[in-house]
Design a protein around this motif. Sequence first.
Motif, mmCIF file in Angstrom:
data_model
loop_
_atom_site.group_PDB
_atom_site.id
_atom_site.type_symbol
_atom_site.label_atom_id
_atom_site.label_comp_id
_atom_site.label_asym_id
_atom_site.label_seq_id
_atom_site.Cartn_x
_atom_site.Cartn_y
_atom_site.Cartn_z
ATOM 1 N N ALA A 339 0.827 -1.207 0.000
ATOM 2 C CA ALA A 339 0.000 0.000 0.000
ATOM 3 C C ALA A 339 0.864 1.261 0.000
ATOM 4 C CB ALA A 339 -0.929 -0.013 1.211
ATOM 5 N N LEU A 340 1.951 1.237 0.750
ATOM 6 C CA LEU A 340 2.853 2.391 0.779
ATOM 7 C C LEU A 340 3.529 2.598 -0.575
ATOM 8 C CD1 LEU A 340 4.421 1.818 4.300
ATOM 9 C CD2 LEU A 340 3.278 3.933 3.575
ATOM 10 N N SER A 341 3.935 1.508 -1.218
ATOM 11 C CA SER A 341 4.612 1.619 -2.516
ATOM 12 C C SER A 341 3.712 2.243 -3.567
ATOM 13 C CB SER A 341 5.066 0.225 -2.988
ATOM 14 O OG SER A 341 5.982 -0.336 -2.086
ATOM 15 N N PRO A 346 5.874 6.713 -9.896
ATOM 16 C CA PRO A 346 7.105 5.936 -10.095
ATOM 17 C C PRO A 346 8.384 6.748 -9.969
ATOM 18 C CG PRO A 346 5.445 5.283 -11.699
ATOM 19 C CD PRO A 346 4.879 6.446 -10.941
ATOM 20 N N ALA A 347 8.368 8.004 -10.399
ATOM 21 C CA ALA A 347 9.578 8.828 -10.347
ATOM 22 C C ALA A 347 10.006 9.143 -8.922
ATOM 23 C CB ALA A 347 9.346 10.135 -11.114
ATOM 24 N N HIS A 348 9.080 9.082 -7.975
ATOM 25 C CA HIS A 348 9.393 9.416 -6.582
ATOM 26 C C HIS A 348 9.267 8.214 -5.647
ATOM 27 C CE1 HIS A 348 9.497 13.654 -7.638
ATOM 28 N NE2 HIS A 348 8.341 13.501 -8.261
ATOM 29 N N ARG A 349 9.072 7.034 -6.225
ATOM 30 C CA ARG A 349 8.847 5.858 -5.393
ATOM 31 C C ARG A 349 10.083 5.496 -4.561
ATOM 32 N NH1 ARG A 349 5.623 1.814 -8.663
ATOM 33 N NH2 ARG A 349 4.029 3.388 -8.224
ATOM 34 N N GLY A 350 11.271 5.709 -5.135
ATOM 35 C CA GLY A 350 12.494 5.415 -4.386
ATOM 36 C C GLY A 350 12.629 6.277 -3.152
ATOM 37 N N THR A 409 -11.315 5.251 1.347
ATOM 38 C CA THR A 409 -10.767 5.129 0.011
ATOM 39 C C THR A 409 -10.830 3.680 -0.441
ATOM 40 O OG1 THR A 409 -8.562 4.921 0.973
ATOM 41 C CG2 THR A 409 -9.218 7.100 0.233
ATOM 42 N N PRO A 410 -12.009 3.204 -0.877
ATOM 43 C CA PRO A 410 -12.155 1.796 -1.279
ATOM 44 C C PRO A 410 -11.181 1.398 -2.375
ATOM 45 C CG PRO A 410 -14.292 2.895 -1.137
ATOM 46 C CD PRO A 410 -13.237 3.965 -1.006
ATOM 47 N N ALA A 411 -10.811 2.341 -3.248
ATOM 48 C CA ALA A 411 -9.898 1.992 -4.349
ATOM 49 C C ALA A 411 -8.552 1.533 -3.821
ATOM 50 C CB ALA A 411 -9.699 3.206 -5.262
ATOM 51 N N GLU A 412 -8.190 2.005 -2.597
ATOM 52 C CA GLU A 412 -6.913 1.582 -2.030
ATOM 53 C C GLU A 412 -6.925 0.113 -1.667
ATOM 54 O OE1 GLU A 412 -4.087 3.145 -1.625
ATOM 55 O OE2 GLU A 412 -4.718 5.120 -2.280
ATOM 56 N N GLY A 413 -8.132 -0.455 -1.549
ATOM 57 C CA GLY A 413 -8.204 -1.863 -1.173
ATOM 58 C C GLY A 413 -7.964 -2.800 -2.334
ATOM 59 N N SER A 414 -7.846 -2.252 -3.538
ATOM 60 C CA SER A 414 -7.552 -3.100 -4.681
ATOM 61 C C SER A 414 -6.104 -3.500 -4.667
ATOM 62 C CB SER A 414 -7.866 -2.339 -5.979
ATOM 63 O OG SER A 414 -7.072 -1.194 -6.048
ATOM 64 N N PRO A 415 -5.725 -4.579 -5.370
ATOM 65 C CA PRO A 415 -4.358 -5.016 -5.339
ATOM 66 C C PRO A 415 -3.407 -3.928 -5.750
ATOM 67 C CG PRO A 415 -5.736 -6.675 -6.340
ATOM 68 C CD PRO A 415 -6.591 -5.475 -6.156
ATOM 69 N N ALA A 416 -2.344 -3.751 -4.929
ATOM 70 C CA ALA A 416 -1.362 -2.713 -5.229
ATOM 71 C C ALA A 416 -0.162 -3.315 -5.900
ATOM 72 C CB ALA A 416 -0.955 -2.018 -3.944
#
Length: 416
Positions: A339-341, A346-350, A409-416
Amino acid sequence: MASRTTAPVTAHPAGTRAGATRGSGFRVVAAVLVLLMLSSSVPSALYVLYQQRWDLSSGLVTVVFAVYAVTVLAGLLLFGSLSDTLGRRPVLGASLVLAIVSMALFAGAQGPALLLTARVVQGLAVGLATGAMGAALLELAPPSRPALGAQVNSAGPTVGIGLGGLGAGLLVQYAPAPTALSYLLLVGAFALALVGVARMPESAPGAGGRPKVVPHRIRVPAPVRRRFAVLVLTVVAVWSVGGFYLSLGPHLALSLLDSTNYLVGGATVALLAGAATTAQLLLGRTPALRTALLGLGGLIAGLGLVLVSLGIGSAWVFLAATAVLGAGWGAAFLGAFRALSALAEPAHRGELTAAVYVFAYLAMSVPAVLAGVLTNVHGLHRTSVGFMAAVAAVCVVALLVTLRLARRTPAEGSPA
Protein backbone atom coordinates in the motif's frame (compact mmCIF):
# COMPACT_ATOMS: atom_id res chain seq x y z
CA MET A 1 43.43 -38.82 -43.27
CA ALA A 2 39.79 -39.49 -42.76
CA SER A 3 37.44 -37.37 -44.69
CA ARG A 4 35.90 -34.51 -42.70
CA THR A 5 32.18 -34.82 -42.28
CA THR A 6 29.84 -32.10 -41.21
CA ALA A 7 28.05 -33.03 -38.05
CA PRO A 8 24.50 -31.94 -37.62
CA VAL A 9 24.20 -28.74 -35.64
CA THR A 10 21.87 -28.84 -32.68
CA ALA A 11 19.65 -25.82 -32.65
CA HIS A 12 20.22 -23.49 -29.71
CA PRO A 13 18.44 -20.26 -30.52
CA ALA A 14 19.98 -17.16 -28.99
CA GLY A 15 16.73 -16.54 -27.16
CA THR A 16 16.90 -19.94 -25.51
CA ARG A 17 20.47 -19.35 -24.36
CA ALA A 18 19.58 -15.88 -23.11
CA GLY A 19 16.57 -17.28 -21.28
CA ALA A 20 18.68 -19.97 -19.64
CA THR A 21 21.30 -17.42 -18.59
CA ARG A 22 18.60 -15.11 -17.29
CA GLY A 23 17.06 -17.96 -15.30
CA SER A 24 20.38 -18.97 -13.76
CA GLY A 25 21.07 -15.33 -12.87
CA PHE A 26 17.69 -15.09 -11.15
CA ARG A 27 18.44 -18.19 -9.09
CA VAL A 28 21.87 -16.83 -8.11
CA VAL A 29 20.40 -13.52 -6.89
CA ALA A 30 17.63 -15.35 -5.01
CA ALA A 31 20.27 -17.51 -3.32
CA VAL A 32 22.30 -14.42 -2.38
CA LEU A 33 19.20 -12.84 -0.83
CA VAL A 34 18.42 -15.94 1.24
CA LEU A 35 22.07 -16.37 2.28
CA LEU A 36 22.45 -12.75 3.42
CA MET A 37 19.23 -12.91 5.44
CA LEU A 38 20.21 -16.34 6.79
CA SER A 39 23.56 -15.00 7.97
CA SER A 40 21.86 -12.02 9.63
CA SER A 41 19.79 -14.29 11.90
CA VAL A 42 22.59 -16.69 12.85
CA PRO A 43 23.82 -14.44 15.72
CA SER A 44 20.27 -14.44 17.16
CA ALA A 45 20.63 -18.15 17.92
CA LEU A 46 24.00 -17.51 19.59
CA TYR A 47 23.19 -14.48 21.75
CA VAL A 48 22.34 -16.62 24.78
CA LEU A 49 25.65 -18.47 24.42
CA TYR A 50 27.53 -15.19 24.04
CA GLN A 51 25.85 -13.90 27.20
CA GLN A 52 26.91 -16.98 29.14
CA ARG A 53 30.49 -17.13 27.87
CA TRP A 54 31.30 -13.42 27.94
CA ASP A 55 28.98 -12.27 30.74
CA LEU A 56 27.13 -9.84 28.45
CA SER A 57 24.11 -7.88 29.66
CA SER A 58 20.81 -7.97 27.75
CA GLY A 59 21.34 -4.30 26.99
CA LEU A 60 24.65 -4.97 25.25
CA VAL A 61 23.12 -7.86 23.29
CA THR A 62 20.41 -5.57 21.92
CA VAL A 63 23.04 -2.93 21.08
CA VAL A 64 24.88 -5.57 19.01
CA PHE A 65 21.59 -6.32 17.26
CA ALA A 66 20.73 -2.63 16.76
CA VAL A 67 24.16 -1.82 15.29
CA TYR A 68 23.34 -4.22 12.46
CA ALA A 69 19.98 -2.56 11.74
CA VAL A 70 21.50 0.95 11.76
CA THR A 71 24.36 0.00 9.43
CA VAL A 72 21.99 -1.79 7.04
CA LEU A 73 19.99 1.43 6.85
CA ALA A 74 23.14 3.52 6.34
CA GLY A 75 24.38 1.22 3.57
CA LEU A 76 20.98 1.22 1.89
CA LEU A 77 20.57 5.00 1.97
CA LEU A 78 24.15 5.70 0.86
CA PHE A 79 24.63 2.97 -1.75
CA GLY A 80 21.10 1.85 -2.62
CA SER A 81 21.23 3.35 -6.12
CA LEU A 82 24.89 2.55 -6.86
CA SER A 83 24.04 -0.54 -8.91
CA ASP A 84 21.99 1.58 -11.34
CA THR A 85 25.22 3.05 -12.75
CA LEU A 86 27.93 0.60 -11.73
CA GLY A 87 25.84 -2.51 -12.44
CA ARG A 88 24.20 -5.21 -10.33
CA ARG A 89 27.10 -7.68 -10.57
CA PRO A 90 29.90 -5.45 -9.20
CA VAL A 91 27.73 -4.23 -6.31
CA LEU A 92 26.61 -7.74 -5.40
CA GLY A 93 30.20 -8.95 -5.67
CA ALA A 94 31.44 -6.23 -3.31
CA SER A 95 28.63 -7.05 -0.89
CA LEU A 96 29.58 -10.72 -0.85
CA VAL A 97 33.22 -9.87 -0.16
CA LEU A 98 32.08 -7.78 2.83
CA ALA A 99 29.84 -10.66 3.94
CA ILE A 100 32.80 -13.05 3.87
CA VAL A 101 34.88 -10.61 5.93
CA SER A 102 32.06 -10.28 8.47
CA MET A 103 31.70 -14.07 8.79
CA ALA A 104 35.44 -14.38 9.41
CA LEU A 105 35.21 -11.69 12.10
CA PHE A 106 32.31 -13.50 13.76
CA ALA A 107 34.19 -16.80 13.69
CA GLY A 108 37.22 -15.23 15.36
CA ALA A 109 35.32 -13.13 17.91
CA GLN A 110 36.37 -13.67 21.51
CA GLY A 111 34.46 -10.77 23.01
CA PRO A 112 31.94 -8.01 22.34
CA ALA A 113 34.33 -5.63 20.51
CA LEU A 114 34.92 -7.96 17.56
CA LEU A 115 31.26 -9.01 17.67
CA LEU A 116 30.20 -5.39 17.21
CA THR A 117 32.73 -4.93 14.39
CA ALA A 118 31.44 -8.03 12.62
CA ARG A 119 27.85 -6.77 12.89
CA VAL A 120 28.82 -3.40 11.42
CA VAL A 121 30.51 -5.02 8.41
CA GLN A 122 27.60 -7.43 7.99
CA GLY A 123 25.09 -4.57 8.09
CA LEU A 124 27.00 -2.67 5.41
CA ALA A 125 27.11 -5.80 3.24
CA VAL A 126 23.35 -6.26 3.45
CA GLY A 127 22.64 -2.55 2.97
CA LEU A 128 24.90 -2.42 -0.09
CA ALA A 129 23.24 -5.47 -1.64
CA THR A 130 19.59 -4.67 -0.89
CA GLY A 131 18.93 -2.27 -3.76
CA ALA A 132 20.87 -4.37 -6.28
CA MET A 133 19.13 -7.61 -5.25
CA GLY A 134 15.66 -6.08 -5.39
CA ALA A 135 16.22 -4.62 -8.85
CA ALA A 136 17.97 -7.71 -10.27
CA LEU A 137 15.19 -10.04 -9.14
CA LEU A 138 12.64 -7.90 -10.96
CA GLU A 139 14.82 -7.62 -14.09
CA LEU A 140 15.77 -11.32 -14.28
CA ALA A 141 12.36 -12.79 -13.41
CA PRO A 142 11.19 -15.34 -16.00
CA PRO A 143 9.00 -13.68 -18.67
CA SER A 144 6.41 -16.40 -18.10
CA ARG A 145 6.24 -15.55 -14.38
CA PRO A 146 6.84 -11.79 -14.09
CA ALA A 147 5.46 -11.65 -10.53
CA LEU A 148 8.07 -14.12 -9.29
CA GLY A 149 10.63 -11.36 -8.69
CA ALA A 150 8.32 -9.48 -6.32
CA GLN A 151 7.36 -12.73 -4.56
CA VAL A 152 11.01 -13.68 -3.93
CA ASN A 153 11.74 -10.12 -2.77
CA SER A 154 8.93 -10.47 -0.25
CA ALA A 155 9.39 -14.06 0.95
CA GLY A 156 13.18 -14.40 0.62
CA PRO A 157 14.08 -12.45 3.77
CA THR A 158 11.78 -14.43 6.06
CA VAL A 159 12.86 -17.74 4.49
CA GLY A 160 16.49 -16.81 5.15
CA ILE A 161 15.83 -15.61 8.70
CA GLY A 162 14.00 -18.84 9.51
CA LEU A 163 16.67 -21.11 8.04
CA GLY A 164 19.42 -19.15 9.77
CA GLY A 165 17.81 -19.40 13.19
CA LEU A 166 17.05 -23.11 12.89
CA GLY A 167 20.37 -24.08 11.27
CA ALA A 168 22.47 -22.13 13.75
CA GLY A 169 20.49 -23.57 16.66
CA LEU A 170 21.19 -27.10 15.44
CA LEU A 171 24.89 -26.46 14.95
CA VAL A 172 25.32 -24.65 18.26
CA GLN A 173 23.66 -27.47 20.18
CA TYR A 174 24.98 -30.55 18.41
CA ALA A 175 28.14 -29.63 16.44
CA PRO A 176 31.67 -28.69 17.55
CA ALA A 177 32.99 -25.11 17.69
CA PRO A 178 29.54 -23.59 18.38
CA THR A 179 30.64 -19.96 18.03
CA ALA A 180 32.57 -20.51 14.80
CA LEU A 181 31.20 -23.38 12.70
CA SER A 182 28.05 -21.64 11.41
CA TYR A 183 30.10 -18.68 10.23
CA LEU A 184 32.81 -20.80 8.61
CA LEU A 185 30.19 -22.71 6.63
CA LEU A 186 28.76 -19.40 5.48
CA VAL A 187 32.21 -18.27 4.31
CA GLY A 188 32.14 -21.22 1.92
CA ALA A 189 28.55 -20.55 0.85
CA PHE A 190 29.27 -16.89 0.15
CA ALA A 191 32.40 -17.82 -1.83
CA LEU A 192 30.29 -20.09 -4.07
CA ALA A 193 27.70 -17.33 -4.45
CA LEU A 194 30.49 -14.95 -5.47
CA VAL A 195 31.43 -17.31 -8.32
CA GLY A 196 27.78 -17.41 -9.38
CA VAL A 197 27.51 -13.61 -9.36
CA ALA A 198 30.67 -13.32 -11.47
CA ARG A 199 29.06 -15.55 -14.12
CA MET A 200 25.53 -14.10 -14.10
CA PRO A 201 24.36 -11.65 -16.80
CA GLU A 202 24.32 -7.93 -16.09
CA SER A 203 20.72 -6.74 -15.97
CA ALA A 204 21.02 -3.03 -15.12
CA PRO A 205 20.04 -0.92 -18.18
CA GLY A 206 22.60 1.79 -17.37
CA ALA A 207 25.45 -0.45 -16.22
CA GLY A 208 29.01 0.49 -17.10
CA GLY A 209 28.76 4.15 -16.29
CA ARG A 210 30.83 6.13 -13.85
CA PRO A 211 30.08 5.05 -10.26
CA LYS A 212 27.90 7.58 -8.44
CA VAL A 213 27.27 7.45 -4.73
CA VAL A 214 24.07 9.45 -4.48
CA PRO A 215 22.35 9.14 -1.09
CA HIS A 216 18.69 8.19 -1.34
CA ARG A 217 16.45 11.17 -0.83
CA ILE A 218 14.02 10.67 2.01
CA ARG A 219 10.82 12.38 0.98
CA VAL A 220 7.11 11.75 1.34
CA PRO A 221 5.02 13.74 -1.18
CA ALA A 222 2.73 16.22 0.58
CA PRO A 223 -0.56 14.86 -0.88
CA VAL A 224 0.00 11.39 0.60
CA ARG A 225 1.58 12.24 3.95
CA ARG A 226 -1.57 11.52 5.95
CA ARG A 227 -2.01 8.08 4.38
CA PHE A 228 1.72 7.45 4.77
CA ALA A 229 1.50 8.21 8.50
CA VAL A 230 -1.40 5.76 8.86
CA LEU A 231 0.29 2.93 6.99
CA VAL A 232 3.79 3.40 8.41
CA LEU A 233 2.32 2.85 11.90
CA THR A 234 1.85 -0.80 10.88
CA VAL A 235 5.48 -0.98 9.72
CA VAL A 236 6.61 0.34 13.10
CA ALA A 237 4.54 -2.24 14.98
CA VAL A 238 5.74 -5.11 12.75
CA TRP A 239 9.43 -4.36 13.06
CA SER A 240 9.26 -3.60 16.76
CA VAL A 241 8.10 -7.19 17.20
CA GLY A 242 10.75 -8.45 14.78
CA GLY A 243 13.54 -6.62 16.57
CA PHE A 244 12.48 -7.97 19.96
CA TYR A 245 12.23 -11.56 18.77
CA LEU A 246 15.54 -11.49 16.88
CA SER A 247 17.42 -10.06 19.86
CA LEU A 248 15.72 -11.32 23.05
CA GLY A 249 13.24 -13.90 21.71
CA PRO A 250 15.56 -16.93 22.00
CA HIS A 251 16.43 -16.00 25.60
CA LEU A 252 12.74 -15.66 26.46
CA ALA A 253 11.93 -19.04 24.89
CA LEU A 254 14.70 -20.79 26.82
CA SER A 255 13.49 -19.15 30.02
CA LEU A 256 9.87 -20.25 29.55
CA LEU A 257 10.85 -23.78 28.55
CA ASP A 258 13.38 -23.91 31.41
CA SER A 259 15.77 -25.39 28.86
CA THR A 260 19.47 -25.14 28.09
CA ASN A 261 19.05 -26.51 24.55
CA TYR A 262 20.17 -23.75 22.17
CA LEU A 263 18.10 -25.27 19.38
CA VAL A 264 15.02 -23.92 21.18
CA GLY A 265 16.18 -20.35 20.68
CA GLY A 266 16.90 -20.85 16.99
CA ALA A 267 13.62 -22.70 16.50
CA THR A 268 11.72 -19.75 17.98
CA VAL A 269 13.17 -17.42 15.33
CA ALA A 270 12.47 -20.04 12.65
CA LEU A 271 8.86 -20.45 13.79
CA LEU A 272 8.22 -16.70 13.64
CA ALA A 273 9.83 -16.34 10.20
CA GLY A 274 8.28 -19.53 8.81
CA ALA A 275 4.78 -18.43 9.77
CA ALA A 276 5.46 -15.00 8.23
CA THR A 277 6.59 -16.58 4.95
CA THR A 278 3.53 -18.84 4.81
CA ALA A 279 1.18 -15.91 5.37
CA GLN A 280 2.88 -13.85 2.65
CA LEU A 281 2.63 -16.68 0.13
CA LEU A 282 -1.02 -17.35 0.95
CA LEU A 283 -2.03 -13.68 0.81
CA GLY A 284 0.08 -12.66 -2.17
CA ARG A 285 -2.98 -11.84 -4.31
CA THR A 286 -5.12 -10.34 -1.57
CA PRO A 287 -5.70 -6.55 -1.81
CA ALA A 288 -3.03 -4.57 0.04
CA LEU A 289 -5.12 -2.88 2.73
CA ARG A 290 -7.09 -6.04 3.41
CA THR A 291 -3.81 -7.93 3.84
CA ALA A 292 -2.55 -5.27 6.27
CA LEU A 293 -5.78 -5.45 8.28
CA LEU A 294 -5.64 -9.25 8.46
CA GLY A 295 -2.03 -9.02 9.54
CA LEU A 296 -2.77 -6.47 12.26
CA GLY A 297 -5.51 -8.73 13.56
CA GLY A 298 -3.01 -11.59 13.68
CA LEU A 299 -0.45 -9.41 15.46
CA ILE A 300 -2.96 -8.38 18.11
CA ALA A 301 -4.06 -12.00 18.63
CA GLY A 302 -0.45 -13.20 18.77
CA LEU A 303 0.61 -10.49 21.21
CA GLY A 304 -2.39 -11.32 23.40
CA LEU A 305 -1.38 -14.98 23.44
CA VAL A 306 2.22 -14.02 24.29
CA LEU A 307 0.91 -12.05 27.29
CA VAL A 308 -1.19 -15.05 28.35
CA SER A 309 1.82 -17.37 28.04
CA LEU A 310 3.93 -15.03 30.18
CA GLY A 311 1.12 -14.75 32.73
CA ILE A 312 0.70 -18.51 33.17
CA GLY A 313 4.30 -19.44 32.37
CA SER A 314 3.32 -21.79 29.54
CA ALA A 315 5.97 -22.54 26.94
CA TRP A 316 3.48 -24.26 24.63
CA VAL A 317 1.16 -21.25 24.60
CA PHE A 318 4.21 -19.10 23.87
CA LEU A 319 5.14 -21.25 20.86
CA ALA A 320 1.56 -21.12 19.55
CA ALA A 321 1.57 -17.37 20.11
CA THR A 322 4.82 -17.07 18.15
CA ALA A 323 3.25 -18.86 15.17
CA VAL A 324 0.19 -16.60 15.22
CA LEU A 325 2.40 -13.55 15.71
CA GLY A 326 4.61 -14.58 12.79
CA ALA A 327 1.63 -14.97 10.46
CA GLY A 328 0.40 -11.53 11.46
CA TRP A 329 3.90 -10.11 11.10
CA GLY A 330 4.31 -11.35 7.54
CA ALA A 331 0.84 -10.33 6.39
CA ALA A 332 0.90 -6.90 8.02
CA PHE A 333 4.25 -5.97 6.50
CA LEU A 334 3.35 -7.30 3.06
CA GLY A 335 0.06 -5.37 2.99
CA ALA A 336 1.47 -2.14 4.43
CA PHE A 337 4.52 -2.16 2.14
CA ARG A 338 2.43 -2.75 -0.98
CA ALA A 339 0.00 0.00 0.00
CA LEU A 340 2.85 2.39 0.78
CA SER A 341 4.61 1.62 -2.52
CA ALA A 342 1.45 2.59 -4.39
CA LEU A 343 1.25 6.05 -2.80
CA ALA A 344 3.93 7.78 -4.90
CA GLU A 345 4.41 8.23 -8.61
CA PRO A 346 7.11 5.94 -10.09
CA ALA A 347 9.58 8.83 -10.35
CA HIS A 348 9.39 9.42 -6.58
CA ARG A 349 8.85 5.86 -5.39
CA GLY A 350 12.49 5.41 -4.39
CA GLU A 351 12.32 8.46 -2.13
CA LEU A 352 9.19 7.19 -0.41
CA THR A 353 10.59 3.66 -0.11
CA ALA A 354 13.68 5.09 1.58
CA ALA A 355 11.40 6.77 4.12
CA VAL A 356 9.68 3.43 4.79
CA TYR A 357 13.04 1.75 5.40
CA VAL A 358 14.06 4.49 7.84
CA PHE A 359 10.97 3.83 9.95
CA ALA A 360 11.36 0.04 9.64
CA TYR A 361 14.99 -0.10 10.79
CA LEU A 362 14.50 2.47 13.54
CA ALA A 363 11.54 0.43 14.79
CA MET A 364 13.67 -2.71 14.64
CA SER A 365 16.56 -1.21 16.60
CA VAL A 366 15.43 1.50 19.05
CA PRO A 367 12.69 -0.46 20.90
CA ALA A 368 14.93 -3.54 21.06
CA VAL A 369 17.73 -1.54 22.71
CA LEU A 370 15.23 0.03 25.13
CA ALA A 371 13.90 -3.45 25.99
CA GLY A 372 17.45 -4.68 26.56
CA VAL A 373 18.22 -1.81 28.92
CA LEU A 374 14.96 -2.33 30.83
CA THR A 375 15.68 -6.06 31.07
CA ASN A 376 18.83 -5.24 33.03
CA VAL A 377 16.68 -3.32 35.55
CA HIS A 378 13.35 -5.14 35.66
CA GLY A 379 14.20 -8.61 34.34
CA LEU A 380 13.29 -10.31 31.09
CA HIS A 381 9.80 -11.44 32.12
CA ARG A 382 8.48 -8.06 33.28
CA THR A 383 10.11 -6.23 30.38
CA SER A 384 8.56 -8.66 27.89
CA VAL A 385 5.10 -8.14 29.36
CA GLY A 386 5.43 -4.36 29.15
CA PHE A 387 6.91 -4.45 25.65
CA MET A 388 4.23 -6.74 24.24
CA ALA A 389 1.43 -4.73 25.85
CA ALA A 390 2.83 -1.49 24.39
CA VAL A 391 3.18 -2.95 20.89
CA ALA A 392 -0.34 -4.41 21.14
CA ALA A 393 -1.65 -0.91 21.88
CA VAL A 394 0.16 0.42 18.79
CA CYS A 395 -1.35 -2.40 16.71
CA VAL A 396 -4.86 -1.55 17.92
CA VAL A 397 -4.39 2.09 16.93
CA ALA A 398 -2.92 1.03 13.56
CA LEU A 399 -5.86 -1.33 12.97
CA LEU A 400 -8.44 1.37 13.69
CA VAL A 401 -6.84 4.06 11.52
CA THR A 402 -6.14 1.62 8.67
CA LEU A 403 -9.75 0.40 8.78
CA ARG A 404 -10.89 4.01 8.58
CA LEU A 405 -8.57 4.61 5.63
CA ALA A 406 -9.90 1.53 3.83
CA ARG A 407 -13.49 2.71 4.30
CA ARG A 408 -12.74 6.22 3.06
CA THR A 409 -10.77 5.13 0.01
CA PRO A 410 -12.15 1.80 -1.28
CA ALA A 411 -9.90 1.99 -4.35
CA GLU A 412 -6.91 1.58 -2.03
CA GLY A 413 -8.20 -1.86 -1.17
CA SER A 414 -7.55 -3.10 -4.68
CA PRO A 415 -4.36 -5.02 -5.34
CA ALA A 416 -1.36 -2.71 -5.23
